[in-house]
Write a protein that holds these residues in place. Structure first.
Motif, PDB file in Angstrom:
ATOM      1  N   THR A 266      34.495  -2.119 -55.611  1.00 44.34           N
ATOM      2  CA  THR A 266      33.786  -2.891 -56.628  1.00 44.34           C
ATOM      3  C   THR A 266      34.019  -4.380 -56.438  1.00 44.34           C
ATOM      4  OG1 THR A 266      33.938  -1.060 -58.190  1.00 44.34           O
ATOM      5  CG2 THR A 266      33.504  -3.228 -59.122  1.00 44.34           C
ATOM      6  N   SER A 267      35.255  -4.761 -56.143  1.00 42.75           N
ATOM      7  CA  SER A 267      35.552  -6.179 -55.902  1.00 42.75           C
ATOM      8  C   SER A 267      34.807  -6.698 -54.676  1.00 42.75           C
ATOM      9  CB  SER A 267      37.057  -6.387 -55.719  1.00 42.75           C
ATOM     10  OG  SER A 267      37.733  -6.106 -56.910  1.00 42.75           O
ATOM     11  N   THR A 268      34.763  -5.896 -53.639  1.00 40.01           N
ATOM     12  CA  THR A 268      34.038  -6.275 -52.428  1.00 40.01           C
ATOM     13  C   THR A 268      32.551  -6.410 -52.716  1.00 40.01           C
ATOM     14  OG1 THR A 268      35.686  -5.156 -51.053  1.00 40.01           O
ATOM     15  CG2 THR A 268      33.547  -5.612 -50.030  1.00 40.01           C
ATOM     16  N   LEU A 269      32.010  -5.454 -53.440  1.00 46.93           N
ATOM     17  CA  LEU A 269      30.590  -5.479 -53.790  1.00 46.93           C
ATOM     18  C   LEU A 269      30.262  -6.702 -54.642  1.00 46.93           C
ATOM     19  CD1 LEU A 269      28.014  -3.761 -53.477  1.00 46.93           C
ATOM     20  CD2 LEU A 269      28.645  -2.624 -55.599  1.00 46.93           C
ATOM     21  N   ARG A 270      31.100  -7.000 -55.627  1.00 46.75           N
ATOM     22  CA  ARG A 270      30.887  -8.162 -56.485  1.00 46.75           C
ATOM     23  C   ARG A 270      30.932  -9.447 -55.669  1.00 46.75           C
ATOM     24  NH1 ARG A 270      31.234  -8.313 -61.397  1.00 46.75           N
ATOM     25  NH2 ARG A 270      32.607  -6.530 -61.606  1.00 46.75           N
ATOM     26  N   SER A 271      31.930  -9.572 -54.811  1.00 48.31           N
ATOM     27  CA  SER A 271      32.063 -10.779 -53.985  1.00 48.31           C
ATOM     28  C   SER A 271      30.880 -10.939 -53.040  1.00 48.31           C
ATOM     29  CB  SER A 271      33.363 -10.723 -53.177  1.00 48.31           C
ATOM     30  OG  SER A 271      34.471 -10.689 -54.029  1.00 48.31           O
ATOM     31  N   ALA A 272      30.473  -9.854 -52.421  1.00 45.07           N
ATOM     32  CA  ALA A 272      29.340  -9.911 -51.489  1.00 45.07           C
ATOM     33  C   ALA A 272      28.040 -10.245 -52.217  1.00 45.07           C
ATOM     34  CB  ALA A 272      29.207  -8.582 -50.743  1.00 45.07           C
ATOM     35  N   LEU A 273      27.846  -9.666 -53.386  1.00 46.46           N
ATOM     36  CA  LEU A 273      26.647  -9.956 -54.170  1.00 46.46           C
ATOM     37  C   LEU A 273      26.614 -11.431 -54.567  1.00 46.46           C
ATOM     38  CD1 LEU A 273      24.085  -8.952 -55.637  1.00 46.46           C
ATOM     39  CD2 LEU A 273      25.577  -8.310 -57.558  1.00 46.46           C
ATOM     40  N   ALA A 274      27.737 -11.930 -55.070  1.00 43.51           N
ATOM     41  CA  ALA A 274      27.806 -13.334 -55.471  1.00 43.51           C
ATOM     42  C   ALA A 274      27.601 -14.258 -54.272  1.00 43.51           C
ATOM     43  CB  ALA A 274      29.142 -13.624 -56.156  1.00 43.51           C
ATOM     44  N   MET A 275      28.231 -13.927 -53.144  1.00 43.48           N
ATOM     45  CA  MET A 275      28.096 -14.756 -51.947  1.00 43.48           C
ATOM     46  C   MET A 275      26.644 -14.790 -51.461  1.00 43.48           C
ATOM     47  SD  MET A 275      29.704 -14.372 -48.133  1.00 43.48           S
ATOM     48  CE  MET A 275      28.689 -12.934 -47.864  1.00 43.48           C
ATOM     49  N   ASN A 276      25.999 -13.641 -51.433  1.00 41.63           N
ATOM     50  CA  ASN A 276      24.601 -13.589 -50.995  1.00 41.63           C
ATOM     51  C   ASN A 276      23.702 -14.404 -51.914  1.00 41.63           C
ATOM     52  OD1 ASN A 276      23.630 -11.566 -48.685  1.00 41.63           O
ATOM     53  ND2 ASN A 276      25.588 -10.859 -49.511  1.00 41.63           N
ATOM     54  N   LEU A 277      23.885 -14.250 -53.221  1.00 43.82           N
ATOM     55  CA  LEU A 277      23.069 -15.008 -54.163  1.00 43.82           C
ATOM     56  C   LEU A 277      23.314 -16.510 -54.032  1.00 43.82           C
ATOM     57  CD1 LEU A 277      23.257 -12.754 -57.336  1.00 43.82           C
ATOM     58  CD2 LEU A 277      21.205 -13.333 -56.040  1.00 43.82           C
ATOM     59  N   LEU A 278      24.565 -16.887 -53.895  1.00 45.36           N
ATOM     60  CA  LEU A 278      24.901 -18.307 -53.745  1.00 45.36           C
ATOM     61  C   LEU A 278      24.282 -18.886 -52.480  1.00 45.36           C
ATOM     62  CD1 LEU A 278      26.560 -20.756 -54.749  1.00 45.36           C
ATOM     63  CD2 LEU A 278      28.446 -19.872 -53.380  1.00 45.36           C
ATOM     64  N   TRP A 279      24.430 -18.196 -51.386  1.00 44.91           N
ATOM     65  CA  TRP A 279      23.934 -18.661 -50.094  1.00 44.91           C
ATOM     66  C   TRP A 279      22.403 -18.734 -50.085  1.00 44.91           C
ATOM     67  CZ3 TRP A 279      26.338 -16.296 -45.066  1.00 44.91           C
ATOM     68  CH2 TRP A 279      25.992 -17.073 -43.959  1.00 44.91           C
ATOM     69  N   ILE A 280      21.787 -17.658 -50.513  1.00 44.08           N
ATOM     70  CA  ILE A 280      20.324 -17.615 -50.524  1.00 44.08           C
ATOM     71  C   ILE A 280      19.768 -18.624 -51.532  1.00 44.08           C
ATOM     72  CG2 ILE A 280      18.343 -16.135 -51.074  1.00 44.08           C
ATOM     73  CD1 ILE A 280      20.033 -13.797 -49.855  1.00 44.08           C
ATOM     74  N   GLY A 281      20.456 -18.787 -52.660  1.00 43.23           N
ATOM     75  CA  GLY A 281      20.041 -19.787 -53.639  1.00 43.23           C
ATOM     76  C   GLY A 281      20.098 -21.190 -53.075  1.00 43.23           C
ATOM     77  N   ALA A 282      21.152 -21.488 -52.339  1.00 42.88           N
ATOM     78  CA  ALA A 282      21.287 -22.815 -51.728  1.00 42.88           C
ATOM     79  C   ALA A 282      20.181 -23.068 -50.703  1.00 42.88           C
ATOM     80  CB  ALA A 282      22.661 -22.957 -51.082  1.00 42.88           C
ATOM     81  N   LEU A 283      19.746 -22.025 -50.019  1.00 41.26           N
ATOM     82  CA  LEU A 283      18.683 -22.181 -49.022  1.00 41.26           C
ATOM     83  C   LEU A 283      17.341 -22.556 -49.646  1.00 41.26           C
ATOM     84  CD1 LEU A 283      19.405 -19.214 -46.580  1.00 41.26           C
ATOM     85  CD2 LEU A 283      19.830 -21.654 -46.199  1.00 41.26           C
ATOM     86  N   LYS A 284      17.158 -22.258 -50.928  1.00 42.38           N
ATOM     87  CA  LYS A 284      15.892 -22.588 -51.592  1.00 42.38           C
ATOM     88  C   LYS A 284      15.677 -24.106 -51.692  1.00 42.38           C
ATOM     89  CE  LYS A 284      14.672 -18.317 -52.514  1.00 42.38           C
ATOM     90  NZ  LYS A 284      15.738 -17.534 -51.927  1.00 42.38           N
ATOM     91  N   PHE A 285      16.679 -24.895 -51.348  1.00 36.40           N
ATOM     92  CA  PHE A 285      16.550 -26.347 -51.346  1.00 36.40           C
ATOM     93  C   PHE A 285      16.168 -26.879 -49.963  1.00 36.40           C
ATOM     94  CE2 PHE A 285      18.933 -25.269 -55.041  1.00 36.40           C
ATOM     95  CZ  PHE A 285      18.513 -26.171 -55.997  1.00 36.40           C
ATOM     96  N   GLU A 286      15.963 -25.973 -49.009  1.00 38.19           N
ATOM     97  CA  GLU A 286      15.543 -26.325 -47.652  1.00 38.19           C
ATOM     98  C   GLU A 286      14.033 -26.131 -47.529  1.00 38.19           C
ATOM     99  OE1 GLU A 286      17.561 -27.483 -45.268  1.00 38.19           O
ATOM    100  OE2 GLU A 286      19.373 -27.272 -46.487  1.00 38.19           O
ATOM    101  N   ASP A 287      13.378 -27.073 -46.854  1.00 36.30           N
ATOM    102  CA  ASP A 287      11.917 -27.006 -46.722  1.00 36.30           C
ATOM    103  C   ASP A 287      11.439 -25.719 -46.056  1.00 36.30           C
ATOM    104  OD1 ASP A 287      11.568 -29.407 -48.024  1.00 36.30           O
ATOM    105  OD2 ASP A 287      11.431 -30.584 -46.184  1.00 36.30           O
ATOM    106  N   TYR A 288      12.156 -25.260 -45.037  1.00 40.60           N
ATOM    107  CA  TYR A 288      11.697 -24.056 -44.340  1.00 40.60           C
ATOM    108  C   TYR A 288      11.738 -22.838 -45.256  1.00 40.60           C
ATOM    109  CZ  TYR A 288      16.319 -21.926 -43.640  1.00 40.60           C
ATOM    110  OH  TYR A 288      17.534 -21.321 -43.833  1.00 40.60           O
ATOM    111  N   GLU A 289      12.686 -22.801 -46.181  1.00 40.75           N
ATOM    112  CA  GLU A 289      12.762 -21.666 -47.096  1.00 40.75           C
ATOM    113  C   GLU A 289      11.654 -21.734 -48.150  1.00 40.75           C
ATOM    114  OE1 GLU A 289      14.249 -18.039 -48.689  1.00 40.75           O
ATOM    115  OE2 GLU A 289      14.204 -18.969 -46.733  1.00 40.75           O
TER     116      GLU A 289
END
Length: 155
Positions: free
Chosen positions: A16-39
């Motif tokens: 559960t801890s691994t799943l939570r961390s991975a989910l948060a990391m993916n959302l954070l990373w993908i969210g940050a990419l939304k500020f890039e023109d190519y995304e």
């Protein structure tokens, strides 16, 4: 002496801890990419064909829409990751992620080219393959929400 129940509980806790961390990391990373023109360009076919997002896109434009989506993903990641300190906030983040991934899964039915045409039984295109993985994220969001809810009730 450790019992099987203890080992199962420890494994579930680690998972559960691994799943939570991975989910948060993916959302954070993908969210940050939304500020890039190519995304912004990458998500255009998805949001422009969605009945939910097309009006927002028309009103706010591509960059603002992408940035709102990105800020939402970053906020949800932060709330989900807050579980050790604030399980109630983590419940809100998990529920938000459930809604978000249910929405992105709807893109399978609204995005042109999500399915391969003329190949017999329904077959996913590259876009469809990209979208269908959100079913795993949806399940992860449900599990971490349930675990956060249990933790919030214990407090």
């Amino acid at each position: 002496m450790k019992t099987r129940h203890d080992a199962t509980h420890a494994l579930q806790s680690i998972g559960t801890s691994t799943l939570r961390s991975a989910l948060a990391m993916n959302l954070l990373w993908i969210g940050a990419l939304k500020f890039e023109d190519y995304e912004v360009e990458n998500i255009h076919p998805l949001v422009s064909s969605s009945p939910l997002f097309a009006p927002v896109l028309k009103k706010l434009g591509e960059k603002k829409t992408a940035r709102i989506v990105g800020m939402t993903e970053i906020a949800l990641a932060s709330l989900i990751a807050a579980r050790p300190l604030a399980p109630r906030l983590s419940v809100l983040g998990g529920l938000g992620a459930v809604g978000m991934f249910a929405t992105t899964l709807s893109f399978l039915f609204t995005t042109p080219g999500a399915w391969q045409e003329g190949h017999g039984a329904p077959k996913l295109s590259m876009v469809g393959q990209f979208l269908v993985k959100d079913s795993v994220f949806l399940g992860a969001s449900l599990l971490v929400t349930a675990e956060s809810l249990r933790a919030a009730r214990r407090r």
